[in-house]
Design a protein around this motif. Structure first.
Motif, short mmCIF file in Angstrom:
data_model
loop_
_atom_site.label_atom_id
_atom_site.label_comp_id
_atom_site.label_asym_id
_atom_site.label_seq_id
_atom_site.Cartn_x
_atom_site.Cartn_y
_atom_site.Cartn_z
N SER A 1 2.21 -11.58 -1.94
CA SER A 1 1.11 -10.64 -2.02
C SER A 1 0.86 -10.07 -0.62
O SER A 1 0.95 -10.79 0.37
CB SER A 1 -0.15 -11.36 -2.52
OG SER A 1 -1.25 -10.49 -2.51
N MET A 2 0.59 -8.75 -0.56
CA MET A 2 0.28 -8.10 0.71
C MET A 2 -1.03 -7.33 0.55
O MET A 2 -1.32 -6.82 -0.53
CB MET A 2 1.40 -7.13 1.11
CG MET A 2 2.72 -7.82 1.37
SD MET A 2 4.06 -6.66 1.75
CE MET A 2 3.65 -6.17 3.40
N LYS B 1 1.49 0.69 -9.46
CA LYS B 1 1.28 0.82 -8.01
C LYS B 1 2.07 -0.23 -7.22
O LYS B 1 2.56 0.06 -6.13
CB LYS B 1 -0.22 0.71 -7.67
CG LYS B 1 -1.12 1.71 -8.37
CD LYS B 1 -0.92 3.10 -7.87
CE LYS B 1 -1.97 4.10 -8.28
NZ LYS B 1 -2.41 4.20 -9.63
N SER B 2 2.20 -1.42 -7.77
CA SER B 2 2.98 -2.46 -7.07
C SER B 2 4.45 -2.04 -6.96
O SER B 2 5.07 -2.22 -5.92
CB SER B 2 2.86 -3.79 -7.80
OG SER B 2 1.56 -4.29 -7.71
N ALA B 3 4.99 -1.49 -8.03
CA ALA B 3 6.38 -1.04 -8.01
C ALA B 3 6.55 0.12 -7.04
O ALA B 3 7.54 0.18 -6.29
CB ALA B 3 6.83 -0.64 -9.41
N LEU C 1 8.36 2.10 -1.63
CA LEU C 1 8.00 2.74 -0.37
C LEU C 1 8.23 1.81 0.82
O LEU C 1 8.73 2.24 1.87
CB LEU C 1 6.54 3.20 -0.41
CG LEU C 1 6.24 4.34 -1.38
CD1 LEU C 1 4.73 4.58 -1.47
CD2 LEU C 1 6.97 5.61 -1.01
N ILE C 2 7.91 0.54 0.65
CA ILE C 2 8.14 -0.42 1.73
C ILE C 2 9.63 -0.61 1.97
O ILE C 2 10.08 -0.66 3.12
CB ILE C 2 7.44 -1.76 1.42
CG1 ILE C 2 5.92 -1.57 1.49
CG2 ILE C 2 7.90 -2.86 2.37
CD1 ILE C 2 5.12 -2.75 0.97
#
Length: 73
Positions: free
Chosen positions: A3-4, A25-27, A32-33
């Motif tokens: 988790s971030m 949003k997590s995907a 993006l990261i």
């Protein structure tokens, strides 16, 4: 899974929510990261055509003595 947590300006959060409305949003953040990591790695890694030259230059520099660098020994 890890988790971030991030703190971002309100306008950035609103723009993100609008741009990625209805998406996971997590995907989205994961992709993006990953892209940001790849960009940073590319920035820090010499292109393949220069990799040998960089190693070669490092070998030359490592063989130079303090005298060669006009430094006192």
């Amino acid at each position: 899974m890890a988790s971030m947590s991030f703190i971002v300006p309100d306008d950035v959060k609103k723009a993100f929510d609008k741009a990625y409305h209805g998406q996971n949003k997590s995907a989205v953040m994961t992709e993006l990261i990953k892209e940001a990591i790849e960009k940073e790695v590319r920035k820090l890694t010499p292109p393949p055509q220069f990799a040998g030259q960089v190693t070669e230059l490092g070998n030359v520099i490592n063989t130079l003595s303090a005298k060669d660098w006009s430094l006192k020994e």
